[in-house]
Design a protein around this motif. Sequence first.
Motif, PDB file in Angstrom:
ATOM      1  N   VAL A 223       1.529  11.523 -32.899  1.00  0.00           N
ATOM      2  CA  VAL A 223       1.705  10.297 -32.131  1.00  0.00           C
ATOM      3  C   VAL A 223       0.492  10.125 -31.218  1.00  0.00           C
ATOM      4  CG1 VAL A 223       3.136   9.046 -30.462  1.00  0.00           C
ATOM      5  CG2 VAL A 223       4.216  10.563 -32.149  1.00  0.00           C
ATOM      6  N   VAL A 224      -0.099   8.939 -31.243  1.00  0.00           N
ATOM      7  CA  VAL A 224      -1.204   8.600 -30.349  1.00  0.00           C
ATOM      8  C   VAL A 224      -0.692   7.535 -29.388  1.00  0.00           C
ATOM      9  CG1 VAL A 224      -3.530   7.654 -30.158  1.00  0.00           C
ATOM     10  CG2 VAL A 224      -2.953   9.169 -32.067  1.00  0.00           C
ATOM     11  N   VAL A 225      -0.595   7.883 -28.126  1.00  0.00           N
ATOM     12  CA  VAL A 225      -0.045   6.994 -27.099  1.00  0.00           C
ATOM     13  C   VAL A 225      -1.198   6.326 -26.353  1.00  0.00           C
ATOM     14  CG1 VAL A 225       1.443   6.812 -25.073  1.00  0.00           C
ATOM     15  CG2 VAL A 225       1.942   8.509 -26.854  1.00  0.00           C
ATOM     16  N   LEU A 226      -1.318   5.010 -26.500  1.00  0.00           N
ATOM     17  CA  LEU A 226      -2.393   4.248 -25.872  1.00  0.00           C
ATOM     18  C   LEU A 226      -1.767   3.065 -25.132  1.00  0.00           C
ATOM     19  CD1 LEU A 226      -4.851   4.406 -28.891  1.00  0.00           C
ATOM     20  CD2 LEU A 226      -5.000   5.742 -26.775  1.00  0.00           C
ATOM     21  N   THR A 227      -0.954   3.403 -24.135  1.00  0.00           N
ATOM     22  CA  THR A 227      -0.168   2.408 -23.413  1.00  0.00           C
ATOM     23  C   THR A 227      -0.723   2.118 -22.026  1.00  0.00           C
ATOM     24  OG1 THR A 227       1.317   4.180 -22.711  1.00  0.00           O
ATOM     25  CG2 THR A 227       1.952   2.946 -24.657  1.00  0.00           C
ATOM     26  N   GLY A 228      -1.986   2.398 -21.818  1.00  0.00           N
ATOM     27  CA  GLY A 228      -2.607   2.109 -20.538  1.00  0.00           C
ATOM     28  C   GLY A 228      -2.701   3.323 -19.633  1.00  0.00           C
ATOM     29  N   LEU A 229      -3.184   3.087 -18.438  1.00  0.00           N
ATOM     30  CA  LEU A 229      -3.465   4.138 -17.474  1.00  0.00           C
ATOM     31  C   LEU A 229      -2.897   3.737 -16.115  1.00  0.00           C
ATOM     32  CD1 LEU A 229      -7.190   4.340 -18.553  1.00  0.00           C
ATOM     33  CD2 LEU A 229      -5.498   6.083 -19.114  1.00  0.00           C
ATOM     34  N   ARG A 230      -2.824   4.693 -15.220  1.00  0.00           N
ATOM     35  CA  ARG A 230      -2.327   4.411 -13.877  1.00  0.00           C
ATOM     36  C   ARG A 230      -3.129   5.222 -12.861  1.00  0.00           C
ATOM     37  NH1 ARG A 230       3.752   6.757 -14.287  1.00  0.00           N
ATOM     38  NH2 ARG A 230       3.758   5.146 -15.903  1.00  0.00           N
ATOM     39  N   PRO A 231      -3.197   4.764 -11.606  1.00  0.00           N
ATOM     40  CA  PRO A 231      -4.025   5.473 -10.619  1.00  0.00           C
ATOM     41  C   PRO A 231      -3.350   6.726 -10.078  1.00  0.00           C
ATOM     42  CG  PRO A 231      -2.964   3.590  -9.596  1.00  0.00           C
ATOM     43  CD  PRO A 231      -2.612   3.530 -11.061  1.00  0.00           C
ATOM     44  N   ASP A 232      -4.160   7.728  -9.777  1.00  0.00           N
ATOM     45  CA  ASP A 232      -3.686   8.917  -9.073  1.00  0.00           C
ATOM     46  C   ASP A 232      -3.913   8.679  -7.578  1.00  0.00           C
ATOM     47  OD1 ASP A 232      -3.099  11.367  -7.983  1.00  0.00           O
ATOM     48  OD2 ASP A 232      -4.804  12.408  -8.886  1.00  0.00           O
ATOM     49  N   LEU A 233      -2.829   8.483  -6.854  1.00  0.00           N
ATOM     50  CA  LEU A 233      -2.912   8.185  -5.425  1.00  0.00           C
ATOM     51  C   LEU A 233      -2.563   9.394  -4.560  1.00  0.00           C
ATOM     52  CD1 LEU A 233      -1.113   4.735  -5.677  1.00  0.00           C
ATOM     53  CD2 LEU A 233      -3.579   5.109  -5.415  1.00  0.00           C
ATOM     54  N   SER A 234      -2.380  10.548  -5.179  1.00  0.00           N
ATOM     55  CA  SER A 234      -1.854  11.713  -4.462  1.00  0.00           C
ATOM     56  C   SER A 234      -2.768  12.166  -3.339  1.00  0.00           C
ATOM     57  CB  SER A 234      -1.611  12.860  -5.445  1.00  0.00           C
ATOM     58  OG  SER A 234      -2.819  13.246  -6.091  1.00  0.00           O
ATOM     59  N   PHE A 235      -4.089  12.110  -3.525  1.00  0.00           N
ATOM     60  CA  PHE A 235      -4.972  12.630  -2.483  1.00  0.00           C
ATOM     61  C   PHE A 235      -5.237  11.598  -1.379  1.00  0.00           C
ATOM     62  CE2 PHE A 235      -7.847  11.079  -5.839  1.00  0.00           C
ATOM     63  CZ  PHE A 235      -8.728  10.268  -5.126  1.00  0.00           C
TER      64      PHE A 235
ATOM     65  N   SER B 260      -9.011   0.162  -8.682  1.00  0.00           N
ATOM     66  CA  SER B 260      -8.615  -1.003  -7.901  1.00  0.00           C
ATOM     67  C   SER B 260      -7.625  -1.877  -8.663  1.00  0.00           C
ATOM     68  CB  SER B 260      -9.843  -1.843  -7.530  1.00  0.00           C
ATOM     69  OG  SER B 260     -10.359  -2.552  -8.648  1.00  0.00           O
ATOM     70  N   TYR B 261      -7.637  -1.808  -9.982  1.00  0.00           N
ATOM     71  CA  TYR B 261      -6.726  -2.616 -10.805  1.00  0.00           C
ATOM     72  C   TYR B 261      -5.344  -1.983 -10.928  1.00  0.00           C
ATOM     73  CZ  TYR B 261      -9.729  -6.377 -12.575  1.00  0.00           C
ATOM     74  OH  TYR B 261     -10.492  -7.515 -12.690  1.00  0.00           O
ATOM     75  N   GLY B 262      -5.171  -0.775 -10.384  1.00  0.00           N
ATOM     76  CA  GLY B 262      -3.874  -0.129 -10.478  1.00  0.00           C
ATOM     77  C   GLY B 262      -3.464   0.041 -11.926  1.00  0.00           C
ATOM     78  N   ARG B 263      -2.337  -0.589 -12.285  1.00  0.00           N
ATOM     79  CA  ARG B 263      -1.847  -0.490 -13.660  1.00  0.00           C
ATOM     80  C   ARG B 263      -2.218  -1.701 -14.507  1.00  0.00           C
ATOM     81  NH1 ARG B 263       3.888   2.690 -13.889  1.00  0.00           N
ATOM     82  NH2 ARG B 263       3.583   4.042 -12.078  1.00  0.00           N
ATOM     83  N   ALA B 264      -2.987  -2.621 -13.945  1.00  0.00           N
ATOM     84  CA  ALA B 264      -3.374  -3.812 -14.702  1.00  0.00           C
ATOM     85  C   ALA B 264      -4.495  -3.472 -15.682  1.00  0.00           C
ATOM     86  CB  ALA B 264      -3.820  -4.912 -13.752  1.00  0.00           C
TER      87      ALA B 264
ATOM     88  N   SER C  35      -7.645  10.121 -15.892  1.00  0.00           N
ATOM     89  CA  SER C  35      -6.902  11.389 -15.876  1.00  0.00           C
ATOM     90  C   SER C  35      -5.390  11.195 -15.868  1.00  0.00           C
ATOM     91  CB  SER C  35      -7.305  12.223 -14.647  1.00  0.00           C
ATOM     92  OG  SER C  35      -6.935  11.555 -13.450  1.00  0.00           O
ATOM     93  N   THR C  36      -4.915   9.967 -15.729  1.00  0.00           N
ATOM     94  CA  THR C  36      -3.473   9.723 -15.623  1.00  0.00           C
ATOM     95  C   THR C  36      -3.037   8.626 -16.598  1.00  0.00           C
ATOM     96  OG1 THR C  36      -4.009   8.360 -13.685  1.00  0.00           O
ATOM     97  CG2 THR C  36      -3.106  10.558 -13.276  1.00  0.00           C
ATOM     98  N   PRO C  37      -3.001   8.929 -17.881  1.00  0.00           N
ATOM     99  CA  PRO C  37      -2.528   7.934 -18.854  1.00  0.00           C
ATOM    100  C   PRO C  37      -1.032   7.690 -18.706  1.00  0.00           C
ATOM    101  CG  PRO C  37      -2.856  10.048 -19.938  1.00  0.00           C
ATOM    102  CD  PRO C  37      -3.384  10.195 -18.530  1.00  0.00           C
ATOM    103  N   ASN C  38      -0.617   6.485 -19.063  1.00  0.00           N
ATOM    104  CA  ASN C  38       0.807   6.175 -19.062  1.00  0.00           C
ATOM    105  C   ASN C  38       1.522   6.980 -20.134  1.00  0.00           C
ATOM    106  OD1 ASN C  38       0.770   4.290 -16.979  1.00  0.00           O
ATOM    107  ND2 ASN C  38       0.261   2.608 -18.352  1.00  0.00           N
TER     108      ASN C  38
ATOM    109  N   ALA D 294       1.832   7.741 -35.643  1.00  0.00           N
ATOM    110  CA  ALA D 294       2.329   6.603 -34.874  1.00  0.00           C
ATOM    111  C   ALA D 294       1.302   6.275 -33.793  1.00  0.00           C
ATOM    112  CB  ALA D 294       3.681   6.922 -34.240  1.00  0.00           C
ATOM    113  N   VAL D 295       0.888   5.009 -33.738  1.00  0.00           N
ATOM    114  CA  VAL D 295      -0.028   4.520 -32.704  1.00  0.00           C
ATOM    115  C   VAL D 295       0.782   3.589 -31.806  1.00  0.00           C
ATOM    116  CG1 VAL D 295      -2.110   3.202 -32.193  1.00  0.00           C
ATOM    117  CG2 VAL D 295      -2.035   4.716 -34.198  1.00  0.00           C
ATOM    118  N   VAL D 296       0.938   3.967 -30.539  1.00  0.00           N
ATOM    119  CA  VAL D 296       1.781   3.213 -29.615  1.00  0.00           C
ATOM    120  C   VAL D 296       0.884   2.483 -28.625  1.00  0.00           C
ATOM    121  CG1 VAL D 296       3.714   3.326 -28.008  1.00  0.00           C
ATOM    122  CG2 VAL D 296       3.514   5.034 -29.837  1.00  0.00           C
ATOM    123  N   GLY D 297       0.966   1.160 -28.590  1.00  0.00           N
ATOM    124  CA  GLY D 297       0.145   0.372 -27.671  1.00  0.00           C
ATOM    125  C   GLY D 297      -0.307  -0.908 -28.324  1.00  0.00           C
ATOM    126  N   ALA D 298      -0.775  -1.849 -27.509  1.00  0.00           N
ATOM    127  CA  ALA D 298      -1.114  -3.170 -28.024  1.00  0.00           C
ATOM    128  C   ALA D 298      -2.445  -3.687 -27.512  1.00  0.00           C
ATOM    129  CB  ALA D 298      -0.006  -4.167 -27.663  1.00  0.00           C
TER     130      ALA D 298
END
Length: 459
Positions: A306-318, A372-376, A161-164, A205-209
């Motif tokens: 533009v398609v942004v595929l630069t990874g994901l990040r955790p939602d820590l708000s709750f 658990s991987y955070g942004r990795a 739910s939280t893409p970069n 444009a496809v952004v990501g590797a």
Amino acid sequence: MSENTSAGRLPVVVVGAGPIGLAAAAHLIEQDIEPLVLEAGPTAGTAVREWAHVRLFSPWAEVVDPAAERLLAPTGWVRPDGATYPFGGDWAELYLQPLADVLGERVRYGARVTGVARAGRDRIVDSGRDEQPFTVHVEHVDGREERILARAVVDASGTWSTPNPLGADGLPALGERAANGRISYRIPDLKDPAVRARYAGRRTAVVGAGASAFTALAHLADLAEDEPGTHAVWVLRRGITGSTYGGGEADQLPARGALGLRARTAVEDGHASALTGFRTAAVETQGEQLVLVGEDGRRSEPVDRVVVLTGLRPDLSFLSEVRLGLDERLQAPTALAPLIDPNQHSCGTVYPHGAHELAHPEQDVFLVGMKSYGRAPTFLAMTGYEQVRSVAAALAGDHEAAARVELTLPETGVCGGSGLFDQPDDARDGGGCCPVPAAPQLITLGAAPESSCSTTGGC
């Protein structure tokens, strides 16, 4: 139940009915611990269903949890051919939903977790903290709110739910939000006629590797074969090197290696052009099209989408009222972060980890799975299955079983983590660490790999 209820009689709340959350429930049941799975969506694997059109690069044999399979067996469920590769939709319909159905009332849908805390204790209070149960605040689809007591919390809510964002500095690029109608953060489903019409005969444009970008490039190249004028502009922070396209034939997950080879073919056949060394700072509108502006002032050619595929990040708000111990860069548990840090590791050098590495200052809170991987990147389902086996054993008090983490992961054949994009090309390709092996290798966790990577020296 009151806050004085014995913690041992309370359920373990599992956040998320995805593959790792449901596996956690299966392992808890085997440990004679009652799970309660809270899923924000209407079905099991809600997030997986959003990429139902994408094929996994792991076969069925590697995406079914052993405890879950044992739970399913009495129903007559039989795992699909272990050597075949499911689509996301197959994974959800043929495995995740049947597993959730077996769990029955232990899974609640339309239940979004909005907060986790210790009963009667905010994050500041020390006194009696570990003796208190957890309170889990839930908002239901009808607007009703609920407060559930739990003996432990296993957060398997993932990162979907939280893409970069598009911006290379981790923040949305200037103009990104204003252009969001033409920016997507998902691999487009080009089999859907409405989606196909948005990309056919247009420039994207496809952004990501990573593997997601490879998949999008391959799908757009296939579309270009049928729809003249379809073209992809592949936006990369690095230059193109020997490792750009992944492990290729050296990848022990052949389907993953094939994705990189398909991306290379898309470029070589002229269906995609590469914009390298480009870090996006802004998005500008030019008529009906968009132009990406780099931090160095360079401008992309005009594109339609533009398609942004630069990874994901955790939602820590709750989780703001519980005491998490997170790495300052990866937002992963502090003991796990050095094992998965993409600045150091992307060569299959993930060492054994379980409940010990996933622990936090707040006792009996665990982030598992993708979260658990955070942004990795580079998380694999079987890693998560082993995580929750260890966590369930720890919650049952079987610390010997929790510490016995055994797992064999396939070699990626990929070197150079995402933190290395500013290094010169020759520092990554010529004589660097972890050369792509001449023949595939399996790295068995718990023993030092045969490559030159190590957890101490890094790549």
